[in-house]
Design a protein around this motif. Sequence first.
Motif, PDB file in Angstrom:
ATOM      1  N   GLY A  20       0.825  -1.191   0.000  1.00 39.99           N
ATOM      2  CA  GLY A  20       0.000   0.000   0.000  1.00 39.99           C
ATOM      3  C   GLY A  20       0.853   1.230   0.000  1.00 39.99           C
ATOM      4  O   GLY A  20       2.066   1.157  -0.137  1.00 39.99           O
ATOM      5  N   PRO A  21       0.252   2.364   0.202  1.00 40.18           N
ATOM      6  CA  PRO A  21       1.059   3.576   0.207  1.00 40.18           C
ATOM      7  C   PRO A  21       1.968   3.634   1.434  1.00 40.18           C
ATOM      8  O   PRO A  21       1.540   3.364   2.544  1.00 40.18           O
ATOM      9  CB  PRO A  21       0.026   4.700   0.217  1.00 40.18           C
ATOM     10  CG  PRO A  21      -1.218   4.080   0.760  1.00 40.18           C
ATOM     11  CD  PRO A  21      -1.165   2.633   0.399  1.00 40.18           C
ATOM     12  N   THR A 177       4.999  10.061  -0.543  1.00 43.04           N
ATOM     13  CA  THR A 177       4.212   8.821  -0.572  1.00 43.04           C
ATOM     14  C   THR A 177       4.643   7.989  -1.773  1.00 43.04           C
ATOM     15  O   THR A 177       4.829   8.521  -2.863  1.00 43.04           O
ATOM     16  CB  THR A 177       2.716   9.139  -0.658  1.00 43.04           C
ATOM     17  OG1 THR A 177       2.365   9.979   0.442  1.00 43.04           O
ATOM     18  CG2 THR A 177       1.879   7.874  -0.589  1.00 43.04           C
ATOM     19  N   ARG A 178       4.782   6.693  -1.555  1.00 39.21           N
ATOM     20  CA  ARG A 178       5.115   5.770  -2.647  1.00 39.21           C
ATOM     21  C   ARG A 178       4.428   4.441  -2.377  1.00 39.21           C
ATOM     22  O   ARG A 178       3.965   4.177  -1.262  1.00 39.21           O
ATOM     23  CB  ARG A 178       6.623   5.592  -2.780  1.00 39.21           C
ATOM     24  CG  ARG A 178       7.250   4.809  -1.665  1.00 39.21           C
ATOM     25  CD  ARG A 178       8.744   4.542  -1.943  1.00 39.21           C
ATOM     26  NE  ARG A 178       9.260   3.465  -1.167  1.00 39.21           N
ATOM     27  CZ  ARG A 178       9.531   3.497   0.111  1.00 39.21           C
ATOM     28  NH1 ARG A 178       9.328   4.587   0.797  1.00 39.21           N
ATOM     29  NH2 ARG A 178      10.006   2.441   0.746  1.00 39.21           N
ATOM     30  N   ASN A 179       4.380   3.592  -3.386  1.00 40.16           N
ATOM     31  CA  ASN A 179       3.838   2.247  -3.210  1.00 40.16           C
ATOM     32  C   ASN A 179       4.983   1.281  -2.962  1.00 40.16           C
ATOM     33  O   ASN A 179       6.090   1.496  -3.423  1.00 40.16           O
ATOM     34  CB  ASN A 179       3.044   1.806  -4.446  1.00 40.16           C
ATOM     35  CG  ASN A 179       1.741   2.561  -4.572  1.00 40.16           C
ATOM     36  OD1 ASN A 179       1.109   2.867  -3.567  1.00 40.16           O
ATOM     37  ND2 ASN A 179       1.346   2.880  -5.782  1.00 40.16           N
ATOM     38  N   GLU A 182       4.754  -2.528   2.616  1.00 36.95           N
ATOM     39  CA  GLU A 182       4.477  -1.765   3.833  1.00 36.95           C
ATOM     40  C   GLU A 182       4.829  -2.644   4.980  1.00 36.95           C
ATOM     41  O   GLU A 182       5.230  -2.555   5.976  1.00 36.95           O
ATOM     42  CB  GLU A 182       3.008  -1.374   3.870  1.00 36.95           C
ATOM     43  CG  GLU A 182       2.697  -0.408   4.939  1.00 36.95           C
ATOM     44  CD  GLU A 182       1.244   0.018   4.916  1.00 36.95           C
ATOM     45  OE1 GLU A 182       0.897   0.851   5.737  1.00 36.95           O
ATOM     46  OE2 GLU A 182       0.464  -0.470   4.109  1.00 36.95           O
TER      47      GLU A 182
END
Length: 182
Positions: A20-21, A177-179, A182
Amino acid sequence: MRRLAILMIPLVAMTTSCGGPIETRIQTEASSSLPAQKQYSFTAKPEQNSAAYQTARKMVAEALAARNFAATDKAPILVHIALADRPASIAMTTGEKDNVSTIAEQKERKPLQSCDDVEHRLTINMVNTSDGTTVYSGTAAEYHCKGSMEQSLPHLIDAALSDLGNSGQTANSKVRTRNGIE
């Protein structure tokens, strides 16, 4: 029954994945200008003794070289690196009694999250060796459920050094913010 099975797929995917982000929280501070000589050295004795720290030190050297800094033995800038990998459920504070300030807030676990978060944090300080003033300071931190420090390092280093060379800048806070994992 088939309709119920189709509706369950997104729910199962949400509970089993941690992709996710990823938010990289960045704090930087630069002095009015860098020394004319863009030369640096690391402390003679590494501050930490771990494989992740040695990898970080090598990667910081590469990132500084990409910004036209050269490593020398007697440089005008001393670079100090600190790595931290802590449970995100624990807050970091400094000070005593009535003078306590929070460095990092406690992070609550997300609903349906499959594992506990940890915080990966990197701080890079560049100090003028002639007078001890801080030339540049950058800190980057991310929360991860399954990602490793080694996976975070390239992003943390890029973020922590993101304002290096922006002279006259005061303290700056931002979030990228990046993917990813997580």
